[in-house]
Design a protein around this motif. Structure first.
Motif, PDB file in Angstrom:
ATOM      1  N   THR A  64       1.857   4.442   1.271  1.00 46.46           N
ATOM      2  CA  THR A  64       2.390   4.831  -0.037  1.00 46.46           C
ATOM      3  C   THR A  64       3.186   6.129   0.068  1.00 46.46           C
ATOM      4  OG1 THR A  64       0.470   3.823  -1.096  1.00 46.46           O
ATOM      5  CG2 THR A  64       1.745   5.351  -2.440  1.00 46.46           C
ATOM      6  N   PHE A  95      -9.309   2.416   2.963  1.00 42.96           N
ATOM      7  CA  PHE A  95      -8.069   2.391   2.173  1.00 42.96           C
ATOM      8  C   PHE A  95      -7.107   3.475   2.608  1.00 42.96           C
ATOM      9  CE2 PHE A  95     -11.688   4.247  -0.100  1.00 42.96           C
ATOM     10  CZ  PHE A  95     -11.271   5.547  -0.351  1.00 42.96           C
ATOM     11  N   THR A 125     -10.624  -5.053  -2.170  1.00 40.03           N
ATOM     12  CA  THR A 125      -9.174  -4.981  -2.337  1.00 40.03           C
ATOM     13  C   THR A 125      -8.594  -3.650  -1.863  1.00 40.03           C
ATOM     14  OG1 THR A 125      -9.530  -4.251  -4.599  1.00 40.03           O
ATOM     15  CG2 THR A 125      -9.050  -6.592  -4.286  1.00 40.03           C
ATOM     16  N   ARG A 138      -3.463   2.383   3.078  1.00 45.84           N
ATOM     17  CA  ARG A 138      -2.784   2.240   1.788  1.00 45.84           C
ATOM     18  C   ARG A 138      -2.087   3.552   1.423  1.00 45.84           C
ATOM     19  NH1 ARG A 138      -6.943   2.837  -2.532  1.00 45.84           N
ATOM     20  NH2 ARG A 138      -6.039   4.905  -2.749  1.00 45.84           N
ATOM     21  N   GLU A 194      -3.494  -7.866  -0.269  1.00 44.44           N
ATOM     22  CA  GLU A 194      -3.986  -7.096  -1.415  1.00 44.44           C
ATOM     23  C   GLU A 194      -3.029  -5.954  -1.756  1.00 44.44           C
ATOM     24  OE1 GLU A 194      -5.641  -8.212   1.089  1.00 44.44           O
ATOM     25  OE2 GLU A 194      -7.519  -9.115   0.414  1.00 44.44           O
ATOM     26  N   TYR A 195      -2.173  -5.567  -0.806  1.00 41.23           N
ATOM     27  CA  TYR A 195      -1.206  -4.483  -1.043  1.00 41.23           C
ATOM     28  C   TYR A 195       0.182  -5.052  -1.355  1.00 41.23           C
ATOM     29  CZ  TYR A 195      -4.785  -1.446   1.130  1.00 41.23           C
ATOM     30  OH  TYR A 195      -5.943  -0.772   1.439  1.00 41.23           O
ATOM     31  N   LEU A 249       1.349  -6.454   6.493  1.00 43.26           N
ATOM     32  CA  LEU A 249       0.754  -5.774   5.335  1.00 43.26           C
ATOM     33  C   LEU A 249      -0.282  -6.679   4.681  1.00 43.26           C
ATOM     34  CD1 LEU A 249       1.093  -3.297   3.357  1.00 43.26           C
ATOM     35  CD2 LEU A 249       2.750  -4.716   2.125  1.00 43.26           C
ATOM     36  N   TYR A 266       1.757  -5.011  -3.969  1.00 40.79           N
ATOM     37  CA  TYR A 266       2.548  -4.090  -4.798  1.00 40.79           C
ATOM     38  C   TYR A 266       3.340  -3.091  -3.952  1.00 40.79           C
ATOM     39  CZ  TYR A 266      -0.882  -0.410  -3.884  1.00 40.79           C
ATOM     40  OH  TYR A 266      -1.657   0.534  -3.261  1.00 40.79           O
ATOM     41  N   LEU A 267       2.972  -2.939  -2.679  1.00 33.91           N
ATOM     42  CA  LEU A 267       3.693  -1.984  -1.815  1.00 33.91           C
ATOM     43  C   LEU A 267       4.920  -2.608  -1.158  1.00 33.91           C
ATOM     44  CD1 LEU A 267       0.831  -0.070   0.078  1.00 33.91           C
ATOM     45  CD2 LEU A 267       2.429   0.858  -1.603  1.00 33.91           C
TER      46      LEU A 267
END
Ligand code: SF4
Length: 594
Positions: free
Chosen positions: A248, A241, A110, A244, A277-278, A274, A280-281
């Motif tokens: 962020t 990652f 993830t 990510r 798994e991201y 995107l 939330y971003l």
């Protein structure tokens, strides 16, 4: 949802995701109605819904828990935690609870390897799982507490930036690099990128200037003639990652790099893909885009010039293969993410068959440095063949996992020392499809001329069993093969089965030879890089850590991995037979007697 997406089938991924988020799953009647509304055959809509592991066409419970199952999560104890969760919920992995409340399963990496064990709950990441967090989560699930009301601290994803270089310490304000690019103009900006020898950071290392030039020179096709910029933020390689973190904390730099690419190739539209798994971003990135529109850094008349460019974000749905650029484009068009047959290449026939440049997140961010400081400054960093810096995602057996940026040319040993990896026996660079280095190779350098990498750097200390590392990767490839071509579809499954057979101590030297044979076959006959590199972990670990395999080979003779008699048990049950003739062993005995 359909109205918001203008009933446009090419937006099918977004349509299905948003509907699933509202309804919980994609029921047959939902797919029928989506197909009718976008004007596509139902089978085509179903084909997309079935392809992606984050879409489900059967109910998977109000709470869908997916444990990240990268080797680094395993090393941090994800298996025990998941087993405990399943036991306490009276659940089997992969099944939905009888009351339809919850399902628990595994998913591929993830992208939280620096803060695992991680999981997704309803596709939102939760990091640093512990036994007590498992208990608290079960309580909330039993109480049917909405995920939005769960403790916010659980969803905290840290950047863990441990070492900054020219990129992470860029000091640019929004608009600064874009203003410099606009001042130069597209031709001079392209020349600057070429002079800076910028190469793609996604792993392959193709010249960014050459790619942009090919796209710029290609003519658009038909009534919808246009050029497109695509940012590949689908970093699915286990152990990676760094995108990510860039998205962020440095999203403006990435969006600005996309705008500069748009200026050079003549595109008005950019798409950022995107990884699912991201999820939330998504909202923070949408807000960053809105702020850029407000500041006249996106849209029309950018910074008071005639330049026009805007960006859309598309969310993936859990398919590693979409990191391959042509598969990513297929996914952007609402189709299953299967790699296209090339040529033609995306630079001439990409998104919607139009000229498209697909670039990695880090590459686009680096373009901003070149726009601001020029190629001569950029060339002062890195090596002759690898200009600039590289961000590494460091995880595994080390004291300080996280993000490390170095000028190209840093040795593996240096990275191990910096991250506090004591007694390392191996490092996996560039994820499962990359290279496994043994101690004698720690003097090698991270650079295109030695070890090119997309950024994953996983350390394994002396206590780790390198066979189990390779077996985890074999499972990953078998799970992620898109199934388009036979050598990869069948080959990855055969490799996984052979590794499992060896793990059960049923392997023989014959099986080792078989692994080498499959490696040669898949390398030569697979359609894309996944199949070509799927045996790399076995090949490397067999050559460098052979005792890890040999101590499991209990027999010199071939042992079948498949028990035919056991496989016939279901047929015996169905036909109500259990006599001698219904058993394979009895049949063999009769033959021997004859
Ligand atoms: Fe799909 Fe594997 Fe073939 Fe690539 S090599 S197209 S992932 S089946």
């Amino acid at each position: 949802v359909l109205d918001r997406h203008h009933h446009d089938g090419t937006r099918l991924m977004q349509i299905l995701r948003e509907i699933q988020e509202q309804l919980g799953w994609l029921a047959p009647e939902t797919l029928t109605s989506v197909a009718a509304t976008v004007g596509w055959p139902r089978a085509r809509v179903e084909g997309t819904a079935d392809f992606y592991s984050f879409f489900h066409t059967r109910p998977m419970g109000r709470y869908r828990v997916l444990w990240s199952d990268n080797i680094t999560d395993r090393m941090l104890g994800n298996t025990d935690l998941m087993d405990a969760m399943c036991k306490k919920l009276w659940l089997e992995p992969g099944r939905v609870s009888e009351d339809g409340l919850v399902s628990v399963d595994t998913t591929s990496c993830t992208g939280m390897c620096d803060q695992g064990p991680a999981l997704l709950v309803n596709y939102r990441a939760i990091t640093r799982m512990t036994p007590s967090r498992v208990d608290d989560m079960i309580e909330l699930i039993r109480k049917e507490a909405p995920v939005a009301e769960w403790p916010a601290a659980w969803f905290a994803v840290e950047d863990n930036i441990r070492r900054k270089g020219i990129l992470l310490d860029h000091g640019l304000v929004p608009g600064q690099a874009l203003a410099a690019a606009l001042e130069r103009g597209p031709e001079k900006m392209l020349a600057e990128i070429k002079d800076a020898k910028l190469r793609g950071r996604g792993g392959a290392g193709f010249g960014t200037g050459l790619k942009w030039e090919a796209c710029r020179n290609a003519a658009g096709h038909g009534a919808g003639a246009a050029h497109y910029v695509v940012c590949n933020a689908d970093e699915g390689e286990p152990g990676t990652f760094k995108d990510r973190v860039l998205l962020t904390s440095h999203a403006d730099l990435v969006f600005e790099g996309m705008s500069i690419a748009g200026l050079v190739v003549g595109a008005k539209k950019g798409l950022l893909y995107l990884r699912g798994e991201y999820r939330y971003l998504l909202e923070p990135l949408e807000s960053a885009l809105a702020a850029r529109r407000e500041a006249k850094l996106l849209g029309s008349n950018i910074l008071g010039t005639p330049f026009e460019f805007d960006i859309e974000i598309h969310l993936g749905a859990g398919a590693y293969i979409c990191g391959e650029e042509s598969a990513l484009i297929e996914s952007l068009e609402g189709k299953p993410g299967r790699p296209r047959i090339r040529p033609p290449f995306p630079v001439t026939h990409g998104y919607l068959d139009q000229p498209t440049t697909v670039n990695n997140v880090e590459t686009l961010a680096a373009a901003c440095l070149i726009a601001t400081h020029g190629s001569a400054w950029y060339l002062r960093h890195g090596t002759e063949k690898s200009s600039g810096s590289k961000i590494l995602s460091v995880s595994g057996d080390c004291e300080r996992p996280g993000i490390y940026e170095y000028p190209y040319g840093v040795t593996v040993r240096q990275v191990l020392d910096d991250c506090g990896a004591w007694n390392p026996q191996a490092v996996q660079v560039s994820g499962p499809s990359g290279i496994c280095l043994a101690e004698a190779e720690f003097g090698r350098r991270i650079a295109f001329e030695d070890i090119p990498t997309a950024g994953a750097f996983m350390a394994f200390d002396e206590t780790r069993d390198m066979f189990e590392v390779a077996r985890n990767f074999a499972h990953f490839f078998a799970h992620e093969s898109c199934g388009f071509c036979t050598p990869c579809r069948v080959g990855t499954t055969l490799v996984r089965n052979l590794m499992d057979k060896i793990a059960r101590n049923h392997g023989s030297p014959y099986d080792i030879n078989e692994l080498f044979k499959l490696h040669r076959l898949m390398q030569g006959a697979s359609h894309c890089g996944l199949g070509n590199s799927a045996c790399n972990p076995m090949f490397d670990t067999l050559n460098k850590f052979r005792p890890a395999y040999e101590r499991r080979l209990m027999s010199l003779n071939y042992e079948p991995a498949f028990d035919l008699d056991a496989a016939l048990s279901q047929a015996r049950q169905m036909t109500g037979r259990d006599d001698d003739a219904a058993h394979f062993s009895a049949h063999l005995q009769k033959e021997a007697e004859a």
